[in-house]
Design an enzyme around this catalytic site. Sequence first.
Site, short mmCIF file in Angstrom:
data_model
loop_
_atom_site.label_atom_id
_atom_site.label_comp_id
_atom_site.label_asym_id
_atom_site.label_seq_id
_atom_site.Cartn_x
_atom_site.Cartn_y
_atom_site.Cartn_z
N ARG A 1 0.83 -1.21 0.00
CA ARG A 1 0.00 0.00 0.00
C ARG A 1 0.87 1.26 0.00
NH1 ARG A 1 -5.49 1.77 0.78
NH2 ARG A 1 -6.25 -0.36 0.61
N GLU B 1 -9.66 6.02 7.21
CA GLU B 1 -8.23 6.30 7.13
C GLU B 1 -7.86 7.56 6.33
OE1 GLU B 1 -7.91 2.20 5.68
OE2 GLU B 1 -6.03 2.12 6.80
N1 MTE Z 1 -11.83 5.66 14.58
C1 MTE Z 1 -11.86 5.39 15.90
N2 MTE Z 1 -12.58 6.20 16.70
N3 MTE Z 1 -11.18 4.34 16.44
C2 MTE Z 1 -10.43 3.51 15.66
O1 MTE Z 1 -9.82 2.56 16.16
N4 MTE Z 1 -9.62 2.99 13.38
C3 MTE Z 1 -9.34 3.53 12.05
C4 MTE Z 1 -10.58 4.21 11.48
N5 MTE Z 1 -11.14 5.12 12.43
C5 MTE Z 1 -10.36 3.77 14.25
C6 MTE Z 1 -11.12 4.86 13.75
C7 MTE Z 1 -8.88 2.53 11.09
S1 MTE Z 1 -7.27 2.11 11.08
C8 MTE Z 1 -9.73 1.98 10.18
S2 MTE Z 1 -9.16 0.90 9.00
C9 MTE Z 1 -11.16 2.26 10.16
O2 MTE Z 1 -11.53 3.18 11.18
C10 MTE Z 1 -11.92 0.96 10.33
O3 MTE Z 1 -13.29 1.13 10.41
P1 MTE Z 1 -14.21 1.34 9.12
O4 MTE Z 1 -13.74 0.40 8.07
O5 MTE Z 1 -15.55 1.01 9.61
O6 MTE Z 1 -14.04 2.76 8.72
MO1 MOS Z 2 -6.98 0.09 9.59
S1 MOS Z 2 -4.94 0.31 9.59
O1 MOS Z 2 -6.94 -0.72 8.03
O2 MOS Z 2 -7.20 -1.16 10.72
#
Ligand code: MTE
Ligand code: MOS
Length: 781
Positions: A320, A730
């Site tokens: 990535r 992200e």
């Molecule tokens: N937001 C919060 N509050 N806590 C989290 O741990 N993880 C992030 C993002 N936002 C996270 C977050 C990461 S690394 C990812 S990949 C995505 O949320 C995962 O959730 P989603 O696929 O439902 O967006």
């Molecule tokens: Mo998020 S780094 O893809 O859990």
Amino acid sequence: MTAVDTPATATPVLGRPVPHESAVLHVTGAALYTDDLAVRTPGLLHAHPVGSPHAHALVEHLDPAPALEVPGVVRVLTADDVPGANLASAAPDEPLFPREAMFHGHAVCWVLGESAEAARLGAEAVRVDWQALPAVVGLREAEAAHRYQGEAPHLERGDVEAALAEAALVVDGELDAAGQEHFYLETHASLALVDEGGQVLVHSSTQHPTETQQVVAHVLGVPSHAVTVQCLRMGGGFGGKEMQPHGFAAVAALGARLTGRPVRVRLSRAQDMAMTGKRHGVLARYRAGFASDGALLALDATITLDGGWSIDLSQPVLARALLHVDNAYFVPAVRVTGRITASHTTSQTAFRGFGGPQGMLVIEDVLGRAAPLLGMDPLDLRRRNLYASGQRTPYGMEVRHADRAARCWDEVLASGEVVARRAEIASWNAAHEHSKRALAVTPVKFGIAFTFTAMNQAGALVHVYRDGSVLVSHGGTEMGQGLHTKVQQVAAATLGVPLDLVRIAPTRTDKVPNTSATAASSGSDLNGAATRDACLQVLGRLREVAGQCLGLAPDEVLVADGRVTAAQGSGGAGMTWAELVDAAYLARVQLWAAGFHRTEGLHWDPATMTGTPFRYFAYGAAATEVEVDGFTGAHRVRRVDIVHDVGDSLSPLVDLGQVEGGFAQGAGWLTLEELRWDTSDGPGRGRVLSAGASTYKLPSLGELPETLHVTLLDDAREERVVGGSKAVGEPPFMLALSVREAIREAVASFGPPGTSVDLGSPATPEAVWWAIERSRDGGVR
Ligand code: MTE
Ligand code: MOS
């Protein structure tokens, strides 16, 4: 049957700014996390690791007997106890009970006690004869020792050497950026229970319950059906709980299996920071060529990630990084090679952006360094190199909706009053010798989908109960990002019922099997679509029933806001949702369904690094103003404006929270958080030095921008994604690159015009101060 008015306009449930479904529980402290469940469990045993005091050492002899003398110690778990595979991970290179400790703090066995204190004292009493071995600590040492792991992927398009030879300017540089500690508020935690039939239930703070289940089953030597993993919610994961919870869950499960009692594993903050993987630090070396008008012609780069002791997710993270080395810019000729070092530290893992930030850092560094050398405004240099529609990425994927990057850019320039403010900043800087301001804009283009195509699938199970209430189980996990809120909205909107009729069940592997990690920001794309599929099945059957009750064809039935009426015309006969559901039950109609989704149109050839690995791109742009102090190198973020593309937002408050949180976390990585390992030859060699909040500076309110305006890009519907939405978890993290670039430009203002600044990362006051010193000497030429 009741007469029901057709609502003039049904209140749209999708796109409504509702609070997070657990917001009240979060703010009142009533929300339960895995370890809250553990401490309420009677008969609980506590586990404590015996960690290596060396960065690299052989376990010559391990004697648990002294631990068993400690009051309250119940059992010591070692490799001899493992009935199945001695593995902590889905990858084959991580033993659960290693004979060779590969990093400082590596757990070689675990002690179970009646109390946490008994387990801790027991762990201290275990006698281990260590044979210390030479250790390689960190990326630079590993590079010097030629220690790499995994494959070295290569991405190439066009003739880089020819393009560099033609270039009016070639910048070459080296970029060394630190990793990042996840610092989820909830540390790793698991609770395992065994029932009378030997079935194992593991509550785990995991982003990937299915893989946790697989690893636990392997360790116990039982089929997957004998293990259920549940994740109620996480207090943050940020990627750190995608691959790393499995071993802790396996220790708890093994302990429960052997003692017949519930077993809890919960890491202290210090243990979590010392034992678990982090964002990969990166070392990049690059050459980039520009035409005299600023057009990017070529990029040649080597990206080396600090893998740590095992492979974990380093390969997809590196892939990535390579796929995001272009960020939002068209580069005709590209050659990038990636490598992963192997050294005696924690095993680095997924972290928000999953390598994307490291890749994008490279091109932003190139542009930030090149602009003064080209005699161009960085703003113009970046804008002119943004992708145009029809252009393709270096891996051959068409950049659909490329105009959205430019739209975000232009809108943030307007909403942030960037041109006027930059003029003000120029006169402010002229009047201030010892502090300087700057305003930088950077774009984001981030690919959405798992690059491993098979992971782009999801399942859901939707139950409609006889009273009309709805329970949704889906494969995604909730870590604060608001996935459950979005899925709840999708279910309510699809069925046509009020939001409060829908409840989301805790994620469990016995409800929805074979799930993918909640990661790659795809949670709502995948699980939202699977939930919608299940809801549509139930709704289709209910329409038939309603049609019979109301004397209509099924497609003339409107279900909205919990009312069932004729789609055309107002008033007339109707019924409530609950009446319809009850009628369907009496007619013996199935009121529940399993839904499934797979993302179409993806293909990826990892050998050639070509194809269409992503479903779409998420775009954004941020304009950040900073002020840098010339005496201390400290900076203040004065104002940030963001325009970000989430498609048609499923849940605007959730999305705003994700943009703000992602930006703050990105700014932390780039300016504050300094991950340090002990590289001395002393006894602490290999230890994480920044293993607590006292030595590891996280962004707090004080470091956040004084003014932060976030706008979601209008008119940005994404076709064939649930609700027309785009992933948001992200991408906003990388908007924080604008903070780093603003600091770079402020630092340049301390030097003569045309000063090109080489900035350390993180741009801590110390790093900035040194950059200012170099700037005053005319900077890098
Ligand atoms: N937001 C919060 N509050 N806590 C989290 O741990 N993880 C992030 C993002 N936002 C996270 C977050 C990461 S690394 C990812 S990949 C995505 O949320 C995962 O959730 P989603 O696929 O439902 O967006
Ligand atoms: Mo998020 S780094 O893809 O859990």
